[in-house]
Enzyme design. Structure first.
Site, PDB file in Angstrom:
ATOM      1  N   ARG A  18       0.944  -1.314   0.053  1.00 24.13           N
ATOM      2  CA  ARG A  18       0.070   0.075  -0.181  1.00 24.13           C
ATOM      3  C   ARG A  18       0.941   1.362  -0.035  1.00 24.13           C
ATOM      4  O   ARG A  18       1.988   1.284  -0.001  1.00 24.13           O
ATOM      5  CB  ARG A  18      -0.920   0.097   1.350  1.00 24.13           C
ATOM      6  CG  ARG A  18      -0.170   0.306   2.612  1.00 24.13           C
ATOM      7  CD  ARG A  18      -1.120   0.032   3.717  1.00 24.13           C
ATOM      8  NE  ARG A  18      -0.743   0.551   4.924  1.00 24.13           N
ATOM      9  CZ  ARG A  18      -1.308   0.837   6.025  1.00 24.13           C
ATOM     10  NH1 ARG A  18      -2.405   0.738   6.101  1.00 24.13           N
ATOM     11  NH2 ARG A  18      -0.311   0.945   7.322  1.00 24.13           N
ATOM     12  N   ASN A  93      11.865   0.227   0.296  1.00 26.76           N
ATOM     13  CA  ASN A  93      10.679   1.261   0.632  1.00 26.76           C
ATOM     14  C   ASN A  93      10.327   0.889   2.195  1.00 26.76           C
ATOM     15  O   ASN A  93       9.812   1.778   2.831  1.00 26.76           O
ATOM     16  CB  ASN A  93       9.519   1.101  -0.510  1.00 26.76           C
ATOM     17  CG  ASN A  93       8.393   1.842   0.083  1.00 26.76           C
ATOM     18  OD1 ASN A  93       8.216   2.873  -0.029  1.00 26.76           O
ATOM     19  ND2 ASN A  93       7.510   0.930   0.466  1.00 26.76           N
ATOM     20  N   TYR A 165      13.250   7.969  14.481  1.00 23.31           N
ATOM     21  CA  TYR A 165      12.925   8.081  12.992  1.00 23.31           C
ATOM     22  C   TYR A 165      14.061   8.862  12.253  1.00 23.31           C
ATOM     23  O   TYR A 165      14.567   8.327  11.247  1.00 23.31           O
ATOM     24  CB  TYR A 165      11.523   8.687  12.880  1.00 23.31           C
ATOM     25  CG  TYR A 165      10.937   8.693  11.354  1.00 23.31           C
ATOM     26  CD1 TYR A 165      10.702   7.339  10.636  1.00 23.31           C
ATOM     27  CD2 TYR A 165      11.092   9.675  10.748  1.00 23.31           C
ATOM     28  CE1 TYR A 165      10.385   7.361   9.344  1.00 23.31           C
ATOM     29  CE2 TYR A 165      10.499   9.558   9.144  1.00 23.31           C
ATOM     30  CZ  TYR A 165      10.340   8.533   8.590  1.00 23.31           C
ATOM     31  OH  TYR A 165       9.949   8.450   7.338  1.00 23.31           O
TER      32      TYR A 165
END
Length: 261
Positions: A18, A93, A165
């Protein structure tokens, strides 16, 4: 891009069920690639992505795989190679965001390890496995080969409430340069695509916050980025036309990362 009567070129996209990953898989299918993609979950999203690839006349394969499980990388890659013969384009990804946003002084080792385990450690060792495969495998006809990592503007721009992150993404430019140097003599292009604020399932939880800031000009283009914007950049890098630019970064952020007075 290269095709012959025996094989289409094959792309492998991690985290492809997705969002940005799906858009990349579809873009590469449009460019003639058969596409394999990995993800951590099986469900309707997987079937929809498979169907979209196949509707474009390309073959599609889903492999359930957790990127942080380094010991499983070889099995996942073997399954793709058994299906396709070789991997010609690899797109890093898959990634996760911070489990919670908050003061970096409160960041826990567990959250740090979880994010870096996927976004950096898993990404590095999956890239290593694919690079070894590419060096050992060459299709006849000189197919363009590439490794493309999808990072983030957080590789450069600091967000103290998402320290783990940012740290994980800030390492990907060096990963790109290291693999670019190692693989340059073999003609394998290695690139980084650096998205900005992209409308995806991952950003849906903070969409309202960003809507107001976009209206105020946070992004010079004054709009959300779309997954298709990132996918278009990956498609251009994958086709071999920019091979001499190996090691380069392509910003896909509407001007967000440009310093202005």
């Amino acid at each position: 891009m290269f095709r012959n009567d025996m094989h289409a070129a094959t792309a492998l996209v991690t985290g492809g069920r997705r969002g940005i990953g799906r858009a990349i898989a579809i873009e590469l299918a449009k460019r003639g690639y058969d596409v394999a993609f990995t993800d951590v979950a099986v469900g309707d999203d997987v079937q929809e992505t498979l169907a979209e690839i196949e509707a474009l006349g390309r073959r599609a394969l889903f492999v359930e795989s957790q990127l942080e499980d380094v010991a499983a990388h070889g099995r996942a890659l073997d399954r793709v190679v058994d299906w396709a013969g070789a991997v010609d384009c690899f797109v890093n990804n898959a990634g996760i965001g911070s489990p919670t946003r908050g003061d970096l002084l409160e960041l826990t080792p567990e959250a740090f390890d979880a994010v870096l385990g996927v976004n950096l450690r898993g990404t590095f060792f999956m890239t290593q496995a694919v690079a070894r495969h590419m060096l050992a495998t060459q299709r006849e006809g000189g197919c363009a080969r590439s490794i493309i990592s999808v990072s983030s503007v957080s590789a450069q721009m600091a967000s103290p409430e998402r320290a783990e992150y940012c740290l994980s993404k800030s390492a990907l430019p060096m990963l790109t340069r290291l693999f670019a140097l190692r693989l340059a003599a073999s003609g394998i292009g290695v690139f980084e695509v650096r998205p900005g604020i992209i409308r995806t399932p991952m950003t849906s939880a903070v969409a309202q916050r960003y809507e107001a800031r976009l209206e105020q000009g946070l992004v010079p283009m004054r709009r959300w980025g779309e997954a298709s914007d990132v996918a278009a950049a990956v498609g251009v890098l994958a086709d071999g036309s920019l091979r001499f630019a190996t090691g380069s970064v392509l910003n896909v952020d509407g001007g967000l990362s440009i310093s202005a007075l």
